[in-house]
Design a protein around this motif. Sequence first.
Motif, PDB file in Angstrom:
ATOM      1  N   UNK A 340       9.484  -4.708  -4.155  1.00 28.22           N
ATOM      2  CA  UNK A 340       9.129  -4.755  -5.568  1.00 28.22           C
ATOM      3  C   UNK A 340       9.427  -3.395  -6.200  1.00 28.22           C
ATOM      4  N   UNK A 341       8.412  -2.674  -6.643  1.00 26.30           N
ATOM      5  CA  UNK A 341       8.629  -1.378  -7.294  1.00 26.30           C
ATOM      6  C   UNK A 341       8.104  -0.220  -6.460  1.00 26.30           C
ATOM      7  N   UNK A 342       8.024  -0.418  -5.132  1.00 24.48           N
ATOM      8  CA  UNK A 342       7.534   0.622  -4.240  1.00 24.48           C
ATOM      9  C   UNK A 342       8.504   0.838  -3.086  1.00 24.48           C
ATOM     10  N   UNK A 343       8.431   2.010  -2.482  1.00 22.22           N
ATOM     11  CA  UNK A 343       9.273   2.345  -1.341  1.00 22.22           C
ATOM     12  C   UNK A 343       8.388   2.485  -0.109  1.00 22.22           C
ATOM     13  N   UNK A 344       8.772   1.778   0.963  1.00 24.05           N
ATOM     14  CA  UNK A 344       7.994   1.771   2.189  1.00 24.05           C
ATOM     15  C   UNK A 344       8.871   2.145   3.383  1.00 24.05           C
ATOM     16  N   UNK A 345       8.220   2.689   4.397  1.00 20.84           N
ATOM     17  CA  UNK A 345       8.866   2.903   5.686  1.00 20.84           C
ATOM     18  C   UNK A 345       8.319   1.876   6.657  1.00 20.84           C
ATOM     19  N   UNK A 346       9.228   1.137   7.295  1.00 22.87           N
ATOM     20  CA  UNK A 346       8.818   0.157   8.300  1.00 22.87           C
ATOM     21  C   UNK A 346       9.317   0.610   9.664  1.00 22.87           C
ATOM     22  N   UNK A 347       8.413   0.676  10.634  1.00 23.64           N
ATOM     23  CA  UNK A 347       8.758   1.058  11.996  1.00 23.64           C
ATOM     24  C   UNK A 347       8.669  -0.170  12.898  1.00 23.64           C
ATOM     25  N   UNK A 348       9.785  -0.512  13.530  1.00 25.76           N
ATOM     26  CA  UNK A 348       9.806  -1.707  14.360  1.00 25.76           C
ATOM     27  C   UNK A 348       8.846  -1.592  15.546  1.00 25.76           C
ATOM     28  N   UNK A 349       8.643  -0.378  16.064  1.00 22.99           N
ATOM     29  CA  UNK A 349       7.793  -0.208  17.243  1.00 22.99           C
ATOM     30  C   UNK A 349       6.340  -0.580  16.966  1.00 22.99           C
ATOM     31  N   UNK A 350       5.820  -0.153  15.825  1.00 19.95           N
ATOM     32  CA  UNK A 350       4.410  -0.421  15.520  1.00 19.95           C
ATOM     33  C   UNK A 350       4.240  -1.575  14.531  1.00 19.95           C
ATOM     34  N   UNK A 351       5.351  -2.072  13.976  1.00 12.88           N
ATOM     35  CA  UNK A 351       5.351  -3.252  13.088  1.00 12.88           C
ATOM     36  C   UNK A 351       4.414  -3.080  11.905  1.00 12.88           C
ATOM     37  N   UNK A 352       4.528  -1.929  11.263  1.00 13.36           N
ATOM     38  CA  UNK A 352       3.678  -1.662  10.105  1.00 13.36           C
ATOM     39  C   UNK A 352       4.475  -1.042   8.967  1.00 13.36           C
ATOM     40  N   UNK A 353       4.074  -1.396   7.746  1.00 16.10           N
ATOM     41  CA  UNK A 353       4.646  -0.826   6.537  1.00 16.10           C
ATOM     42  C   UNK A 353       3.781   0.348   6.067  1.00 16.10           C
ATOM     43  N   UNK A 354       4.440   1.451   5.712  1.00 18.25           N
ATOM     44  CA  UNK A 354       3.731   2.603   5.165  1.00 18.25           C
ATOM     45  C   UNK A 354       4.342   2.962   3.821  1.00 18.25           C
ATOM     46  N   UNK A 355       3.523   3.004   2.802  1.00 12.20           N
ATOM     47  CA  UNK A 355       4.039   3.339   1.485  1.00 12.20           C
ATOM     48  C   UNK A 355       4.376   4.819   1.408  1.00 12.20           C
ATOM     49  N   UNK A 356       5.570   5.106   0.894  1.00  9.05           N
ATOM     50  CA  UNK A 356       6.002   6.485   0.738  1.00  9.05           C
ATOM     51  C   UNK A 356       5.896   6.960  -0.705  1.00  9.05           C
ATOM     52  N   UNK A 357       6.285   6.097  -1.645  1.00  3.22           N
ATOM     53  CA  UNK A 357       6.238   6.493  -3.053  1.00  3.22           C
ATOM     54  C   UNK A 357       6.507   5.296  -3.942  1.00  3.22           C
ATOM     55  N   UNK A 358       6.265   5.471  -5.233  1.00  2.00           N
ATOM     56  CA  UNK A 358       6.686   4.487  -6.224  1.00  2.00           C
ATOM     57  C   UNK A 358       8.170   4.684  -6.524  1.00  2.00           C
ATOM     58  N   UNK A 359       8.860   3.603  -6.829  1.00  2.00           N
ATOM     59  CA  UNK A 359      10.279   3.715  -7.183  1.00  2.00           C
ATOM     60  C   UNK A 359      10.457   4.592  -8.408  1.00  2.00           C
ATOM     61  N   UNK A 360       9.519   4.537  -9.348  1.00  2.00           N
ATOM     62  CA  UNK A 360       9.626   5.326 -10.577  1.00  2.00           C
ATOM     63  C   UNK A 360       9.641   6.827 -10.293  1.00  2.00           C
ATOM     64  N   UNK A 361       9.058   7.239  -9.156  1.00  2.00           N
ATOM     65  CA  UNK A 361       9.063   8.651  -8.775  1.00  2.00           C
ATOM     66  C   UNK A 361      10.485   9.156  -8.539  1.00  2.00           C
ATOM     67  N   UNK A 362      11.379   8.253  -8.175  1.00  2.00           N
ATOM     68  CA  UNK A 362      12.748   8.612  -7.833  1.00  2.00           C
ATOM     69  C   UNK A 362      13.701   8.523  -9.012  1.00  2.00           C
ATOM     70  N   UNK A 363      13.199   8.150 -10.171  1.00  2.00           N
ATOM     71  CA  UNK A 363      14.030   8.102 -11.370  1.00  2.00           C
ATOM     72  C   UNK A 363      14.045   6.725 -11.999  1.00  2.00           C
ATOM     73  N   UNK A 364      14.366   6.645 -13.291  1.00  2.00           N
ATOM     74  CA  UNK A 364      14.317   5.373 -14.020  1.00  2.00           C
ATOM     75  C   UNK A 364      15.371   4.361 -13.605  1.00  2.00           C
ATOM     76  N   UNK A 365      16.423   4.791 -12.895  1.00  2.00           N
ATOM     77  CA  UNK A 365      17.492   3.872 -12.479  1.00  2.00           C
ATOM     78  C   UNK A 365      17.460   3.575 -10.991  1.00  2.00           C
TER      79      UNK A 365
END
Length: 385
Positions: A340-365
Motif C-alpha cells: 500500500x503506502x508503506x515500505x516493509x522488510x520481509x525476512x524469509x528466515x523469520x517470516x515476518x514483516x517489519x515496517x521501515x518507513x512510509x512511502x511519503x518519506x521517500x518523496x511524492x513520486x
Amino acid sequence: MKLRWFANDDMPINILSRLPAKTLHCIKYVSKEWLNLISERSFVKLQIKKNEPLSGFFFQEIFQWANNESINSVSYIPVGSDNINVWPTVLDFLPENVVLSSLNNGLLCCRSCLPSSNPSIYVCNPLNKQWTSVEWPNYLPQESNVAIVFDPFENPIDASTHFKLVAVCNTEIGEDEYCFSFDVYSSKTGLWARSKERCMCNHNLVKNKGVLVEGGILYWLTDGYQILMYDTRNELSWLVDLPIPSTQFTSVPEMCIGESRGELCYVIVSEDGLQMWVLEDRFAPQWELKIFMPLDELEEENPKVLYGISEKVRSRLCRDELAWMDPLAFKDGKVLFRVSANVYLYEFDIRRMKKLCDVSTLGPKSMFSPIVLPYSMSLVPIGRE
C-alpha cells in the motif's frame, strides 16, 4: 608513554579483519593507529567477505529518464537496527545530482541526469565517499542501462580497484524487431569496447537491472516474463525464461530478481502466493522453488500488515494498475516490499514483516517505478594510491 592497544601488531589485524565493514567504519576513529590500519589496502583485502551482511537499500523516487529539473535526492533506508531513520542526502559528496544504475560488492554505479552537456558515469563507495568518473561515450544512447562488474576476489585490490561497466541498450533493427547490444568499459585500459554479442528481444528492462552473480554474469529483468543474461567473461548473452509462464496467471503478478550467495533469485507475489526461486541452470533453464507461502498463510503471520491480501492481489487485472504489494528488491533472503503506502522488510528466515518507513518519506513520486538497490557496505578504496 604511548598507549598501545595490543602487544602484538598481528593481533589487531586478526581481530579487526573478522568484523563486518559497518562495524569497522564505526570504530576506525577510536585511535589514529586503527584509522590508518583500517584504511590500508592490505587490510581491506584481508577483511573483504563474500557474505557481507545487507546494510540497507538505496531508493530513488523518480523514473530513471527524468530530466535534471525533476531529480530529487537519493534516500538510503538502513536495515538491521530497531530505530529506522531514512537518510536523504547520502550521495551529496558527488559533484552533481545523479540517477542510480547498479550496485555490486559495495560499489555504486550512477550517472548524470540527461540531457547533459558533459554526461558522466560515476563509480563510488558511499561508505568512504570516494569516487571516480567515466565520460559517457558520445555514441552510447541515453536510454542505455549501465551495470557495474566488480569482483575483489578475482581482481585483488592491492594497488588499485579495477572494475568493468556494461552498458546495454535495446535498439530497433527492423520492423518490429529489436535486439540488445552490449558495450563494455574496463578501468584497466580506460577504454570502451563494443561486444560482438547481440540478443534478439522485443521486451524492455524493468526493476533490479544489472544483478551480478558469481562468474561475472549479469542479469536484467524484462517486462516479457524473461530475464536477459550477459556473461562478461565469455561475451555471451541469453534470454532465461521465468519458472512460471504468464499464461498460468489470471491476475497480474509483481516480481523482482536479486542475488543470494552468488546465485540468481526470483521473487514473485501472485494469486498463488509468495514464492522464491533459485536459478540452477540458466541455459535449460532450470529453476528450484526454495520457498512457497500461500497468501492466506502469509496474512495469518502478518495480520496487521497484509489484511485481505488474497482479494487485493487477485483483483489486479492490468499492468497499469498499481500493485497493492510490490517486491522492490531482494538480497540474501530479505525482500524490500511496498505494501500500500508503506515500505516493509520481509525476512524469509523469520517470516515476518517489519515496517521501515512510509512511502511519503521517500518523496511524492515514490509509488511509481522507483529505483531500488540493495547495499552491503565495503571498505574498498576507489582509485590509485
